[in-house]
Scaffold this active site. Sequence first.
Site, mmCIF file in Angstrom:
data_model
loop_
_atom_site.group_PDB
_atom_site.id
_atom_site.type_symbol
_atom_site.label_atom_id
_atom_site.label_comp_id
_atom_site.label_asym_id
_atom_site.label_seq_id
_atom_site.Cartn_x
_atom_site.Cartn_y
_atom_site.Cartn_z
ATOM 1 N N HIS A 66 0.839 -1.206 0.000
ATOM 2 C CA HIS A 66 0.000 0.000 0.000
ATOM 3 C C HIS A 66 0.875 1.257 0.000
ATOM 4 C CE1 HIS A 66 -2.743 3.145 1.299
ATOM 5 N NE2 HIS A 66 -2.027 3.320 2.396
ATOM 6 N N ASP A 234 -2.488 9.170 -0.243
ATOM 7 C CA ASP A 234 -2.961 8.061 0.577
ATOM 8 C C ASP A 234 -4.435 7.784 0.294
ATOM 9 O OD1 ASP A 234 -3.110 6.085 2.545
ATOM 10 O OD2 ASP A 234 -3.456 7.528 4.155
#
Length: 454
Positions: A66, A234
């Site tokens: 991620h 993000d």
Amino acid sequence: MSDYKALILSERQLPGPDDAEPETALAAIEADRSRIVQCSPVRRLQQKTQVFPLDVKASVRSRLTHSLEVKETGRQLALRVLTSMGQEVDKEAFVSLVEMACLLHDVGNPPFGHFGEVVMIDWLGTRLPSLFKQAVGKSSRQWPMLMADLQQFEGNAQSLRLLHSLQGLNLTLSQLAALQKYVRGAYQRKTGGRWQQKPGHFFSERSLVQQIRARFPTTTRGRYPLAFLMEAADDMAYGVADLEDAVDRGVLSLAELELALLSEANDYLKNCWQQAKVGEPGFFSRFRQAINDDLLILVSEQYLLHHKAILEGSHDGALLAVEQEPAQALQWLKDFAHRRVFNRREVEALELSGFAALKGVLEAFAPLLALPEREFTSLESRQDAKGLVLRRLYHRLPPRHLAAYRRDSRNAAFFESEREREWYFRVRLLLDFVSGMTDTYVLEEYRLLCGFQG
């Protein structure tokens, strides 16, 4: 002078050798990059939860994969912003600061992610007051503020502590500032404003934050500008990715997602879904790319639209907090994931394992916090049965963390009571140890402490 020349600097908290030549800002930030990529907190992200705890399937995202996706999204955002910026800017340094802030944004998260944060906060609120009374007893006027600081564990604040106080990376003040999403100390009361909602640093890093604020005065009340791009990257990275992982993991079907999306989402998102040709190979990549292409344009436009306020530290809105179709589509995807993925029985069952392990490990080490300082520091010499058990617990604490405890419990500034300072850093020692564990490590430690180790 360009505003960014005052923001992108080579300065670090600790100076280099006296005989070293002064670094240029770019050289210092490139050196930061090397330190960051090779540091152990980044490596540990490969065994920390993104959505599905303890998942062994390689295609499902960990915190590391991620974070790599966030880093790439941050790079694209930085490059797009730079093409439209009128100021003279060191472009390589600008891009690297954003990229590395993105790579580091989750390193302070405990095992089991945000669920782990909630478990730790609950344990700290319940247990610390009585442990303090046993170990220290009477408190000073300063102690309520310090206790509030200890009871507000937060991954963003722990990231700053981990990189600076524990790992000793001595990153540039610019890189550390770019990492801070919030400006409030855990020891301070909320005073309103978006960047006050969560703590961005602990009392243990107060002197470092004072130095950052002295160098970048606008961060006293607002964010360092590049933190806006890190946050947006993000949000963009996990918006679609969490749903893709849920489908890959089998806890959500494409048909289920499609039914909800076509009945609830805005026309923009419906069009993106249909254009991506659901069911055909590479669908999620096309779907994600279609949305991200528009979000890249939107975020860079918002950054430049509010550029003056961002540089002044007065802008108090996320770049994606706008009523435009791509941003609203992303928000729908995130809300859907919270409603239909995170609350699934399979996910919650794994989190319950994490709850038992985290709380169990904290409770097992709690007797170390109940000791008066003299007893804690003399554990090596104890031979009684209880002392032997406590000594073995003590020996499980990492040497790096113990060294930080010994240093700060004697010398840290801003404490009115020496006994309270020692106990404060003893609690930090335990929190540093537990929050730094991977998901699998905390389960292994719990099994060992319960006597179930094979």
